[in-house]
Design an enzyme around this catalytic site. Structure first.
Site: not given
Lengths: 100, 585
Positions: A19-20
């Site tokens: 994810h980010a």
């Protein structure tokens, strides 16, 4: 040795997937190398220096990825990126993420 | 092309460029640019990138100081996304190759990513779409500036797409610039819907989340008949809708010819067609459409969107304007019909959990006598200017009606004592919109001069369905036999007692019910001004025997589907597409 190619297979260990924040770390590290970095998930290819591209892989925990580097420092790049991926869980847990 | 379904609230077809207004009222503009503007546009994009990067760095630093590095990390990721080589290349390609404006190119690019993220099954990854939208918003703000787009100051025609439009925002829409609108939320009976109909702007509400799928400047079709919104239509669809738009325009021209013809059935029965209005300026529109009067003047607009409570003078001016415009035609003013939450902001913990069954409408008025009296005084004062009548909403018990009339009498005596002129013989009516009032109508009519059926609420209360709740609103059917039986009974009882009865809910504007209602004995319809010609045309095509036959047939049926199908087939038989040849006038 300009067109060195180095590949390395890595596994996404982070429980929430790539994810980010892990993608951020990956792209940031990748950006430090001269070599072009490609990350491959099955049919999908992503530019390893682009966080958006990496997120588009939707790589969940357990996904196997190929990191392919092309350029003078290709070998160093795959080594470093491979290590980062292995440390990803502990990195996040222990240190959070440095601002820059 | 993408097709979305919502609730049709105002008929007609609109085709045009989208003006997208997000939750914060922030406009996402259009623009294709000229070839010579490309370099300037690329420069604007670079400047926006730099200024947003500065903003994010600042946020990151202050969050990092206050909360620690872990919390600031997400902003580091945002910054990296912003500086992503792919992103920049893509935006610049749209600007250079497609001549998109910087805003549009940013929107298209970032929404492309956000849409892709949203499709991920992993919730953690799909959440990243919010980060991308956040970036888009920052970039657009930097490009457009922080000014909120005033809907009222539009100066070119657009199709307005928004999360929600408040009734007061809707009221400021200029029909010449707003071709149509679509909103994510809202229901069939909402004020926004009512106002859209009044302004004759095709509208679809309750579409659900879709604003992320559309960019300013996209071509959009609003189909206000079917309740459909089509984003970026393909050519065959566009052509189909252009044809339909043409057909409905020629229908408008044809119906205009009916303006000065009376609403008389083929066997000579006169039907009184009145208008429902919300705003004073609609009185003029009503006359232009051939209304014989105002059958329902909603007064809620005075309270909605106002930052201070309206004064007696505010009320009086609004009423005087309508009464003057209508000359000697009747104007039925309905007293305050709002929920308590609309009058003053209510903290969530005190909010009425069941507002439709709570303190609203006449109940609220009787619980706030100074507020009620103020309105009654204004109505009484306006009553000397023309043919004014007063009507109380949502009466459920006889006591409420008696009490409301008593307050009215007190207000009248007060004015007389002050030497202020008012009409002592003001006609008093009630809305029949609760099953209780409908069932006991024979007792109520002794206390009133006229009644008006409010079918929107009557349907909701009879069938126990919230029309704004998508999970159950398919049960909301005016043609449900239980509702029809109540309406038939109310009309018959009023007819026998010689008390004028009107119907002012949405049902009266809907052509499929006209014959049925005439068959029940109804002789007065109060409809949205734009619907008057259509309903008049039906009246002029039918005779009483035919309508009574329709009523008998329908009342023998049990299933809503059968009733709807039958009513549609009877309506089709009238061949309304043809010119009006009947003698009637």
């Amino acid at each position: 040795m300009r067109n060195n190619v180095s590949t390395r297979k890595v596994t996404v260990l982070n429980p929430q997937g790539l994810h980010a924040r892990p993608a951020y770390q990956f792209a940031k590290l990748a950006g430090k190398f001269q070599a072009g970095i490609e990350v491959i998930k099955e049919e999908q290819h992503a530019n390893g220096k682009s966080i958006l591209d990496l997120l588009m892989l939707a790589a969940e925990a357990g996904t196997e990825l190929w990191v392919v580097a092309r350029g003078e420092d290709a070998h160093e790049a795959t080594e470093a990126l491979g290590q980062l991926m292995e440390q990803m869980v502990s990195l996040e847990e222990i240190r959070g993420l440095e601002p820059d | 092309m993408q097709q979305l379904d919502g609730i049709a609230v105002s008929p007609g077809v609109a085709i045009g460029e989208a003006l997208v207004i997000d939750n914060e009222g922030f406009r996402i503009p259009r623009h294709y640019i000229l070839r010579e503007e490309i370099d300037g546009e690329l420069q604007r994009f670079q400047q926006a990138l730099q200024s947003v990067a500065g903003e994010i760095q600042q946020t990151r630093d202050s969050v990092s100081t206050q909360l620690g590095d872990q919390y600031a990390a997400i902003f580091a990721a945002h910054l990296q996304m912003l500086e992503d080589p792919r992103l920049q290349a893509e935006v610049e390609r749209w600007i250079r190759d497609q001549q998109y404006s910087a805003e549009y190119a940013v929107s298209v690019t970032l929404r492309g990513y956000a849409r892709a993220f949203q499709k991920f099954e992993n919730a953690y990854l799909s959440e990243r779409s919010h980060d991308v939208y956040d970036l888009e918003r920052r970039l657009l703000q930097s490009l457009v500036g922080h000014e909120r787009q005033q809907i009222a100051s539009l100066d070119s025609p657009v199709v307005l797409l928004a999360h929600n439009l408040s009734p007061s925002e809707t009221a400021t829409l200029k029909p010449e610039f707003v071709l149509g609108f679509g909103t994510e939320v809202g229901g069939a009976g909402g004020h926004t819907a009512i106002v859209a109909k009044g302004l004759e702007i095709p509208a679809v509400v309750g579409i659900g989340h879709f604003l992320f799928d559309v960019s300013g400047g996209d071509q959009v079709i609003i189909d206000g008949h079917e309740g459909r919104v089509i984003l970026r239509p393909d050519d065959p669809t566009l052509q189909r809708y252009r044809k339909r738009q043409q057909a409905s325009r020629s229908a408008v021209v044809r119906l205009k010819g009916l303006r000065d013809k009376p609403a008389v059935t083929r066997d000579g029965i006169h039907v009184q067609l009145m208008a429902n209005i919300e705003f004073p300026h609609e009185a003029q529109v009503s006359i232009e459409r051939g209304a014989e009067g105002i059958g329902l003047y909603r007064t809620e607009f005075l309270y909605l969107g106002a930052s201070v409570a309206p004064t007696e003078e505010d009320h009086y001016q609004a009423y005087a304007e309508v009464v003057a415009a209508m000359d000697s035609r009747p104007v039925v003013i309905r007293t305050l019909d709002l929920g308590a939450d609309k009058l003053s902001p209510t903290p969530p913990e005190l909010a009425d959990p069941n507002p439709f069954l709570g303190l609203r409408s006449i109940r609220l008025a009787l619980a706030n006598l100074p507020l009620f009296r103020l309105q009654l005084r204004a109505i009484l004062r306006a009553s000397v200017l023309g043919n004014v009548r007063i009507m109380f909403p949502l009466i459920t018990t006889l006591d409420e009606l008696v009490r409301a009339k008593q307050v009215l009498n007190e207000a009248r005596d007060e004015l007389i004592n002050e030497g202020v002129p008012c009409n002592r013989e003001l006609l008093v009516g009630m809305m029949v919109e609760s099953p209780a009032a409908a069932l006991l109508i024979d007792r109520f009519i002794d206390e009133v001069d006229f009644i008006s059926l409010g079918t929107n609420d009557l349907v909701q209360y009879t069938l126990a369905v919230d029309r704004g709740n998508p999970a159950v609103n398919d049960l909301y059917q005016a043609s449900n036999p239980a509702v029809l039986r109540l309406i038939q009974r109310v009309v018959q009882v009023a007819l026998e007692a010689g008390i004028p009865a009107s119907l002012c809910g949405q049902m009266s504007s809907s052509p499929q019910y006209t014959m049925l209602l005439l068959g029940f004995g109804l002789r007065q319809f109060s409809v949205a001004p734009g619907s008057i010609p259509e309903i008049k045309q039906i009246c002029r095509r039918v005779d009483l025997e035919q309508c009574q036959q329709v009523a008998t047939e329908v009342m023998g049926m049990t299933r809503v589907q059968d009733i709807n199908a039958y009513l549609m087939s009877e309506l089709t038989k009238l061949n309304l597409g043809e010119n009006d040849h009947s003698g009637g006038g």
